[in-house]
Design a protein around this motif. Structure first.
Motif: not given
Length: 109
Positions: A2-19
């Motif tokens: 769970e931490n990896r997905i959030k970490q990667l999403r944030e590193e790519h400046h993505m919102t949960q909605i965009r992902l």
């Protein structure tokens, strides 16, 4: 994981909605992935690897290496298969020979 997905999403400046749009799932599903309540399907996991350019093993927390291993060339595969046919003594001899080759000055050849 769970931490990896959030970490990667944030590193790519993505919102949960965009992902969620990229994965074709709901924002709630992304939230569930990140909180560890649910795991991505295989199809979603494969999409995550393409979106973030990391390996499945990294997303799943099985390795610290982010990037997939590059496949060996046919020459490298042949060398590895021959190496595996050698006994330990022969491998040591070949290793010593290679060390000698690498230490030689190219102009000496």
């Amino acid at each position: 994981m769970e931490n990896r997905i959030k970490q990667l999403r944030e590193e790519h400046h993505m919102t949960q909605i965009r992902l969620s749009v990229a994965l074709e799932v709901s924002q709630e599903t992304i939230s569930a992935y990140e909180s560890g309540k649910h795991y991505p399907s295989i199809a979603s996991l494969l999409k995550l690897t393409r979106i973030f350019n990391v390996s499945c093993d990294y997303i799943l927390g099985l390795t610290e290496y982010r990037y997939p291993l590059q496949p060996y060339s046919s020459k490298e595969q042949l060398l590895i298969s021959k190496w595996n046919l050698l006994n330990e003594y022969q491998q040591d001899l070949l290793s010593a020979y290679l060390d000698g080759l690498l230490q030689k000055n190219p102009s000496d050849m």
